[in-house]
Design a protein around this motif. Structure first.
Motif, mmCIF file in Angstrom:
data_model
loop_
_atom_site.group_PDB
_atom_site.id
_atom_site.type_symbol
_atom_site.label_atom_id
_atom_site.label_comp_id
_atom_site.label_asym_id
_atom_site.label_seq_id
_atom_site.Cartn_x
_atom_site.Cartn_y
_atom_site.Cartn_z
ATOM 1 N N LEU A 339 -3.119 90.231 65.502
ATOM 2 C CA LEU A 339 -4.299 90.482 64.929
ATOM 3 C C LEU A 339 -4.304 92.005 64.556
ATOM 4 O O LEU A 339 -3.708 92.973 65.054
ATOM 5 C CB LEU A 339 -5.681 90.250 65.633
ATOM 6 C CG LEU A 339 -5.931 88.784 65.941
ATOM 7 C CD1 LEU A 339 -4.991 88.410 67.213
ATOM 8 C CD2 LEU A 339 -7.305 88.579 66.248
ATOM 9 N N GLY A 380 -5.072 87.295 61.992
ATOM 10 C CA GLY A 380 -6.691 87.383 61.984
ATOM 11 C C GLY A 380 -7.100 88.895 62.259
ATOM 12 O O GLY A 380 -5.987 89.984 62.023
ATOM 13 N N TYR A 418 -8.484 81.861 60.190
ATOM 14 C CA TYR A 418 -8.101 83.141 60.660
ATOM 15 C C TYR A 418 -8.787 83.360 61.887
ATOM 16 O O TYR A 418 -9.893 83.003 62.088
ATOM 17 C CB TYR A 418 -8.379 84.473 59.552
ATOM 18 C CG TYR A 418 -7.536 84.563 58.659
ATOM 19 C CD1 TYR A 418 -6.571 85.438 58.871
ATOM 20 C CD2 TYR A 418 -7.641 84.059 57.246
ATOM 21 C CE1 TYR A 418 -5.545 85.817 57.685
ATOM 22 C CE2 TYR A 418 -6.733 84.219 56.317
ATOM 23 C CZ TYR A 418 -5.781 84.829 56.444
ATOM 24 O OH TYR A 418 -4.934 85.225 55.455
ATOM 25 N N LEU A 419 -8.093 84.017 62.995
ATOM 26 C CA LEU A 419 -8.871 84.628 64.090
ATOM 27 C C LEU A 419 -9.584 85.560 63.912
ATOM 28 O O LEU A 419 -9.243 86.671 63.221
ATOM 29 C CB LEU A 419 -7.975 84.969 65.120
ATOM 30 C CG LEU A 419 -7.004 83.851 65.732
ATOM 31 C CD1 LEU A 419 -5.792 84.311 66.697
ATOM 32 C CD2 LEU A 419 -7.847 82.835 66.467
ATOM 33 N N VAL A 420 -10.980 85.851 64.150
ATOM 34 C CA VAL A 420 -11.795 87.066 64.053
ATOM 35 C C VAL A 420 -12.378 87.337 65.630
ATOM 36 O O VAL A 420 -13.300 86.466 65.935
ATOM 37 C CB VAL A 420 -12.935 86.821 63.173
ATOM 38 C CG1 VAL A 420 -13.889 87.842 62.934
ATOM 39 C CG2 VAL A 420 -12.425 86.191 61.763
#
Length: 612
Positions: A339, A380, A418-420
């Motif tokens: 990320l 992310g 996506y990772l947030v």
């Protein structure tokens, strides 16, 4: 909470920007007749609104070698070069001159080379001259246009050892000559069509493919978007990391004074024991996400022995630096997700402006994360805002709901693939920083919180009392109520944050005082203990030998040596904290940051073992 960017300024290698009087530039150009055998073309390779990255390409189109080259151009008022590489760039007013370095002045017939620069403003170059003559594009146009980026390649017919790639054509004002096919950032083929079959691959291995077009003047355009391919076969065993998140921060500036590189994650054994990496930090300027140190991020060249893949970077490689090394790391350890973290203690001042237009902020962040040159690197985004509607390095007054609104905009822009995530305060006191923003409401838009359960106490209070900077629980005599991990986690749960969305924070460093006369916590002090990079702070890898632990308090080790008093986590205290995290149902743990660990990664090992 005082830690995020602990090293301060770093020296940026490879940049040269000199300002000289115009008289000093006279005589740099060769006779105009030389220009007929060479061309100079310009391309803007990146634009972030208030600034940009430009690249000039010089090509010898004649039949004899060039012994030197000088490119001149004019920028409109308000546009300027701020730093440059692979050329000595000088200016007189709005007129700019770039001259070859001692090692890249000779250009054989048919050969080409490029130099680049970072610029401020929005203007484009005009009145280009190469060695005193035309740049082969007329008096006001610096050469013909570079080709566009081809379409993102699609993969088909994937086998144990091969894959077929196809892409949509690039465009160019004078025609496309061919395409370079790049595997993990390195060229593997040049083809005239819009498809290619790559073979000789390894079964069960992850690869990343991009394509770059070249026009009839041999100019290359930007690379396409990246496509990830995993060949069939090979082992299907899951990584030995379990189902908990085990995340470490990798600092962009660590490649300088700390001499810590992505390859260290391999040699220490840490890469096999983590699940996620937060790359820190991108900057937040004018309410927008931007790359901070472009040299460290994507331009620094690595030799074969420094590189994760064991292959040296080439001068004309589309992507170098930390981003390319992370790409290579992910190919070697496919279970790792990366990320891009924006903000931190130093760069949080831009979030207030970002909160005024969350949608525009989120769009700018996705543009950086999905830049075609490294879109396959990042999985992310992580936001480290210190602190919404509260005070850190500066004070924010954007309101209770601003963090929730910003988080919602990021999720909307990035979508579900996506990772947030966000790094947040661990101030569990009544009316403290957790109460200042809607962390409960924001959690619905985020995958997890990195709860910064460290830096509670330290020599920023110069006279003490001495106290562990990362207490797991409260204890009799703690200097401030609510300043401990258990109270912070309990408060976040009470606000509706699911336990599985909370990661416990571990510092891979200690905080210490000097002038201390008692070994037990609670003693008076006269100031910060000496540290390698900053007074009052030292890496675990140093403290474990220089000031070994003499006791524990609230789940954290402390050490008394001479008249210095330090607190830090050891493998033993980390093991106890991981057991606590599992009993609380937390999603895992994270740490700041890799370079504080020993060369054999003993703290990462303790986190991995403790969470399994």
């Amino acid at each position: 909470m005082r830690l995020r960017r602990r090293l301060g300024h770093r020296a940026i290698a490879g940049f040269t920007t000199l300002l000289l009087p115009f008289a000093a530039l006279v005589g740099l150009a060769s006779p105009a007749s030389a220009a007929t055998s060479a061309t100079a073309t310009y391309a803007k390779t990146q634009d972030w609104g208030s600034g940009f990255e430009g690249k000039w390409t010089v090509k010898n189109t004649g039949t004899t070698a060039l012994s030197s080259w000088t490119v001149e151009w004019d920028f409109p008022s308000g546009t300027s070069v701020t730093s440059a590489w692979d050329a000595d760039v000088t200016s007189s007013g709005t007129h700019w001159t770039a001259k070859n370095k001692s090692w890249n002045g000779t250009l054989a017939p048919g050969a080409s080379l490029s130099f680049g620069f970072n610029g401020s403003g929005t203007g484009s170059p005009a009145n280009c001259k190469l060695n005193g003559g035309s740049c082969d594009g007329g008096p006001t146009v610096p050469g013909d246009n570079a080709p566009s980026a081809p379409g993102k390649p699609t993969a088909s017919d994937v086998t144990n050892t091969s894959v077929k790639l196809a892409w949509s054509a690039a465009t160019d004002d004078k025609g496309i000559k061919n395409y370079d096919v790049l595997r993990d950032g390195a060229k593997v083929a040049t083809v005239t069509g819009t498809s290619y079959s790559d073979s000789g691959l390894t079964a069960g291995t992850d690869y990343s493919y991009t394509v770059q077009a070249r026009d009839t003047a041999d100019q290359t355009g930007p690379v396409s978007g990246a496509t990830a391919v995993r060949t069939t076969g090979g082992t299907t065993d899951p990584p030995p990391t379990g189902d908990k998140v085990k995340l470490g921060y990798f600092t962009e500036w660590g490649v300088y004074g700390r001499n810590y590189h992505v390859k260290n994650l391999v040699t220490s054994g840490s890469a096999a024991k983590i699940t996620h990496i937060n790359y820190a930090f991108g900057n937040v300027k004018n309410g927008q996400c931007t790359v901070d140190d472009t040299y460290a991020a994507y331009d620094k060249a690595y030799t074969a022995d420094q590189s994760v893949s064991g292959t040296a970077d080439s001068w004309d490689q589309p992507l170098r630096g930390n981003f390319n090394q992370l790409r290579q790391l992910k190919a070697k350890y496919p279970h790792i997700k990366v990320l891009y973290s924006f903000g931190g203690w130093t760069y949080s001042g831009g979030f207030g402006q970002a909160a005024q237009n969350p949608a525009a902020f989120a769009k700018s962040c996705k543009a950086v994360v999905e830049d075609p040159r490294w879109a396959d690197v990042f999985d992310g985004i992580d936001i480290d805002w210190e602190y919404p509607n509260a005070c850190g390095l500066s004070c924010d007054t954007s309101g209770f709901s601003s963090f929730k609104t910003l988080s919602q905009a990021l999720r909307t822009e990035f979508g579900s693939n996506y990772l947030v995530t966000a790094a947040i305060t661990a101030d569990g006191s009544s009316g403290g920083k957790i109460d200042a923003a809607d962390y409960g409401g924001a959690s619905a838009s985020l995958d997890w919180y990195n709860v910064m359960t460290y830096d509670y106490f330290g020599a920023f209070d110069a006279d003490g009392p001495t106290a562990p900077h990362s207490p797991l629980t409260s204890y009799s005599g703690i200097p401030a109520a609510g300043f401990n991990s258990a109270d912070a986690i309990a408060k976040l749960k009470s606000k509706g944050v699911p336990a599985k969305k909370l990661l416990l924070g571990i510092g891979f460093y200690g905080r210490g005082w000097t002038g201390v006369t008692q070994a037990a916590p609670g003693g008076a002090a006269t100031g910060a203990a000496p540290g390698t990079y900053e007074a009052g702070i030292e890496d675990y890898k140093i403290l474990k030998s220089s000031c070994p632990a003499t006791g524990t308090i609230a789940g954290t080790a402390y050490a008394y040596c001479g008249n210095n008093w330090w607190s830090y986590d050891t493998p033993a205290t980390i093991g106890s904290k991981m057991t606590w995290a599992k009993n609380q149902g937390l999603g895992g743990a994270f740490f700041w940051e890799f370079s504080g660990d020993t060369t054999n990664g003993e703290l990462v090992t303790a986190i991995n073992n403790g969470l399994n």
